[in-house]
Scaffold this active site. Structure first.
Site, mmCIF file in Angstrom:
data_model
loop_
_atom_site.group_PDB
_atom_site.id
_atom_site.type_symbol
_atom_site.label_atom_id
_atom_site.label_comp_id
_atom_site.label_asym_id
_atom_site.label_seq_id
_atom_site.Cartn_x
_atom_site.Cartn_y
_atom_site.Cartn_z
ATOM 1 N N ASP A 136 29.623 -9.045 -96.165
ATOM 2 C CA ASP A 136 28.498 -8.737 -97.060
ATOM 3 C C ASP A 136 28.864 -7.747 -98.153
ATOM 4 O O ASP A 136 28.186 -7.670 -99.174
ATOM 5 C CB ASP A 136 27.360 -8.042 -96.292
ATOM 6 C CG ASP A 136 26.580 -8.998 -95.419
ATOM 7 O OD1 ASP A 136 26.816 -10.204 -95.511
ATOM 8 O OD2 ASP A 136 25.741 -8.503 -94.651
ATOM 9 N N HIS A 137 29.843 -6.905 -97.888
ATOM 10 C CA HIS A 137 30.054 -5.759 -98.771
ATOM 11 C C HIS A 137 31.139 -5.950 -99.801
ATOM 12 O O HIS A 137 31.068 -5.409 -100.879
ATOM 13 C CB HIS A 137 30.317 -4.500 -97.943
ATOM 14 C CG HIS A 137 29.127 -4.148 -97.120
ATOM 15 N ND1 HIS A 137 29.047 -4.436 -95.783
ATOM 16 C CD2 HIS A 137 27.949 -3.625 -97.471
ATOM 17 C CE1 HIS A 137 27.855 -4.072 -95.340
ATOM 18 N NE2 HIS A 137 27.170 -3.583 -96.339
#
Lengths: 406, 401
Positions: free
Chosen positions: A174-175
């Site tokens: 996600d990051h």
């Protein structure tokens, strides 16, 4: 000249939670006008996830949410309401990019699928980033960064060989992998549109960027038949390679010793004597053969040392060494991040002064960013409906009363 | 069909910390030339190797990250090499480099010097800590950047030392952000009216790693809590790794997920006849704070672990997902090659490898673009494979110009 690269680009942002919000943050921090479409009936789950300012819960108090949504505007629309959908279509008609990270079919349910969007805005760049892509037998499956880490193999190759796979300990895909790939694809599509006038549909499966990063691991299987697994901190190219304890609780220094010069400088700084000084250990292969004994000996020599002092001593002798920083350390004690101005304090209407990540690169001739904190839920609803879509105050009041703006 | 990055000419001088940046550009249509020193990029000798052959043409990382690029050898420390490089720069749009700060200046090919040859040039510099600052001169490696960027502290088990993620994730993070930054700069340059002015991009690997800290920074800033490693135990009750017959699954039925996913998981256990599962429908389970208690973790473990151990990871995956539960197998590389979803999308592609004459399967498109599709690359260049052709073309351009 402090113009931001994406000023003039408008994004109708239906993304939420992790990867999607981080993608549009990258665009927003560089000048795109990102309008996040939210709903009080269907909250971004990060708005209600810890950490909260002063530990007090509230939809406008989550740091998990705020850091991912700097520089954006927030409007609330009820997409289950026909007039809410109509407003979303009007917003899309004046937007360059339409982004979402829902399960396939969700945007279609709201009448906002790519075919519908193309009718309203033929040159739109439509970014869809579902977990496993728009088509295929598992396209309806659910996931988060942590489960995606497992599905993509990253979890399997991270951790100790004799224990369960450890992964990164975070929702890593996600990051970094998913937001970077999605933003890159969007910027490439913007270039194509600039040159040809043509928009397009971008389908990012939130598994494939992380798998792309594991290319060498995949190739190790397809070329050599080796189904790779985790190796702790051991690596082929350096010995010792890993972390060594330092003075204090849970304090460590990371080392990567790749040459005789590194090795001898390490021994000098640690004032090592005895068998470690055997000249055969100048050879990497010899160090590998005695890896466990060498690591134990080095551990005994680092244990009483202050990690930051030891790092400075080793670096002064040209040894690749770095303190294992905690979250507190990188905020409070890292002179390099401070020098780069990585931490930006912004005054949020409800949270007050709080910390945001700046983008991790600097572009010359470009201003400092971010400069605006995350929006309150629906903070810009009236402003956008009036200023951008030209609705009068009475009309907005009626829509609100009818439940279209929840 | 036209390609998104058609016409962008890239000179890629990077080593392992940047070659994925060039790959991202290349695979969407940029013309990328890897500029290597006369004895080749260090990545050529980074193992493992195809068929175990460390001869400079069989490095697996090199083969993957440089597929589709042209290859030129230049001694940038020599007068002639510098001149040839500047001729290439005159007709390039982007230079990506990962030399230590100051090295490009010493060679006479810094951004300021390149700008004189080509005012619109975008130069993307990737270094462990950035171009300036107290750590700018530090020696580094992937694990050192992971350490100083904070991710290393979060990796590993609750009762272990910090453990680095597999596969050079610090360098790859920097390469990805560098690619985004490069397109942002190209956007600025191409949008501008003449005369176009280039950009210099300063990427710090450490700073890119910080972006992977998830919510740990905000936990410290807002609540004064310093997050630690937590593998080997559930992060919240219901979220973690569980053993099954043939490996493990990762289930995420607690924490930041909506209540319906957590409850679906409880109903699954009830349907499977797991005694005592219904207690997890009690209202106290709705609280993330309760889910982080030892009691909640122990109860979930004692109910879910024996159930998971009776099944395969594939069965748990598909059965759980059919019940709308975020659960996934912990896949190995071999599992990925057999994954039905990836194969239905045609994810893996066969890419030629010149030295062995074989094609090898590797990850393909990380995104699908309908109008300007990702395209499978050609082989990685042999050492100096395109030197003559590329340098002659540059010399010819200059003569003609």
């Amino acid at each position: 000249m402090n113009k931001f690269p994406l000023s003039g680009v408008r994004v109708a942002d239906f993304t939420w939670i992790g990867a999607g919000s981080f993608t549009t943050k990258l665009l927003a921090d560089f000048g795109a006008e990102v309008i996040k479409i939210e709903s009080a009936d269907r909250l971004d789950s990060l708005r209600v996830s810890r950490p909260f300012k002063d530990g007090v819960e509230g939809v406008n108090r989550s740091g998990y949410f705020s850091d991912r949504n700097s520089s954006k505007q927030s409007i609330t629309l009820n997409l289950k309401h026909s007039e809410g959908q109509a407003l979303a279509r009007r917003l899309i008609s004046v937007s360059d990019v339409v982004a979402n990270n829902f399960t396939p079919g969700t945007m279609e349910k709201f009448g906002l699928g790519y075919d519908a969007v193309r009718e309203i805005r033929p040159d739109a760049i439509y970014l869809a980033m579902s977990m496993q892509g728009a088509r295929g037998p598992d396209s309806s499956y659910l996931g988060y960064g942590l489960t995606i880490g497992a599905l993509t193999g990253l979890q399997h190759v991270s951790g100790l060989p004799d224990r369960e796979p450890a992964g990164t300990g975070t929702n890593y895909p996600d990051h970094i992998p998913n937001p970077c790939h999605a933003a890159f694809a969007t910027l490439a599509a913007l270039r194509h549109r600039r040159r040809t006038g043509e928009g397009q549909y971008i389908d990012v499966a939130q598994t494939e960027p992380t798998i792309a990063l594991l290319g060498p691991t995949i190739l190790q299987y397809t070329a050599n038949g080796i189904d790779a697994s985790r190796t702790g901190n051991e690596r082929q190219h350096a010995t010792p390679h890993g972390v060594f304890p330092c003075a204090g609780a849970d304090r460590w220094i990371a080392l990567s010793i790749r040459s005789p010069a590194h090795w001898n400088a390490l021994l000098d700084v640690l004032e090592a004597s005895g068998w470690l000084r055997d000249s055969r250990f100048n050879c990497a292969e010899q160090r590998r053969e005695s890896r466990l004994e060498i690591e134990s000996a080095i551990q005994r020599l680092t244990r009483e040392r202050d990690a930051n002092v030891l790092m400075a001593q080793l670096q002064a002798q040209g040894v690749p060494a770095g303190t294992v920083r905690t979250a507190r350390d990188i905020v409070e004690d890292d002179p390099q991040l401070r020098h780069r101005g990585h931490w930006v304090t912004l005054d949020h209407p409800e949270m007050g002064n709080s910390l945001y990540n700046a983008p991790p690169f600097r572009i010359s001739e470009t201003g400092v960013t971010p400069s605006r904190p995350a929006p309150l839920l629906g903070q810009h609803t009236d402003e956008v409906l009036h200023g951008l879509l030209g609705l009068g105050a009475d009309e907005i009041a009626r829509l609100r009363k009818d439940g279209a703006l929840r | 069909m036209s390609r998104a990055l058609t016409g962008i000419r890239v000179l890629d001088l990077t080593d392992e910390s940047g070659q994925y940046c060039g790959k991202l550009l290349c695979d969407l249509g940029a013309d990328v030339t890897l500029v290597e020193p006369p004895n080749g990029s260090s990545v050529r000798h980074r193992g493992p190797f195809i068929d175990g052959r460390d001869d400079g043409e069989h490095g697996i990382a090199f083969t993957y990250f440089n597929a589709g690029k042209h290859g030129v050898c230049l001694d940038l420390d020599s007068v002639q090499g510098r001149e040839e490089f500047l001729r290439l720069v005159a007709n390039a749009d982007v230079v990506i480099e990962s030399e230590k700060p100051g090295k490009m200046v010493a060679r006479g090919i810094s951004y300021d010097q390149l700008k004189r040859i080509n005012p619109a040039i975008v130069m993307t510099s990737i270094t462990p800590f950035g171009q300036t600052g107290p750590y700018a001169e530090f020696e580094s490696d992937d694990i050192v950047c992971l350490a100083l960027g904070g991710m290393l502290h979060l990796g590993g088990y609750h009762d272990s030392y910090p453990i680095a993620a597999g596969g050079n994730q610090a360098y790859l993070a920097a390469a990805q952000f560098a690619a985004v930054a490069t397109l942002l700069a190209i956007h600025s340059v191409e949008e501008a009216r003449e005369p176009r002015q280039g950009r210099h991009i300063d990427v710090s690997v450490q700073e890119c790693v910080v972006m992977g800290m998830e919510n740990a920074i905000q936990f410290y800033d807002l609540e004064g809590v310093v997050r630690r490693r937590e593998a080997g135990q559930q992060r919240w009750a219901g979220t973690g790794v569980f053993d099954c017959i043939d490996g493990q699954v990762y289930v995420m039925a607690g924490g930041i997920v909506p209540a319906r996913f957590r409850e679906a998981n409880v109903h699954w256990l009830i349907d499977e006849g797991v005694e005592g599962a219904a207690q997890m429908l009690d209202p106290r389970w709705a609280s993330q704070d309760f889910q982080t208690t030892e009691e909640a973790r122990r109860i979930f473990h004692d109910l879910f672990a024996p159930f998971a151990r009776q099944h395969t990871k594939e069965w748990l995956y598909h059965e759980g997902q059919s019940r709308r539960i975020p659960i996934c197998p912990v896949n190995t590389p071999a599992d990925l090659l057999g994954n039905r979803q990836l194969n239905a999308r045609g994810h893996f592609v066969d890419v030629q490898h010149t030295a062995s004459g074989k094609a090898f399967r590797m990850p393909g498109a990380p995104y699908m673009l309908s109008a300007t599709p990702w395209k499978a690359p050609g082989p990685a260049p042999l050492l100096g494979e395109h030197s003559r052709q590329v340098l002659a073309r540059a010399a010819g351009t200059e003569a003609a110009g």
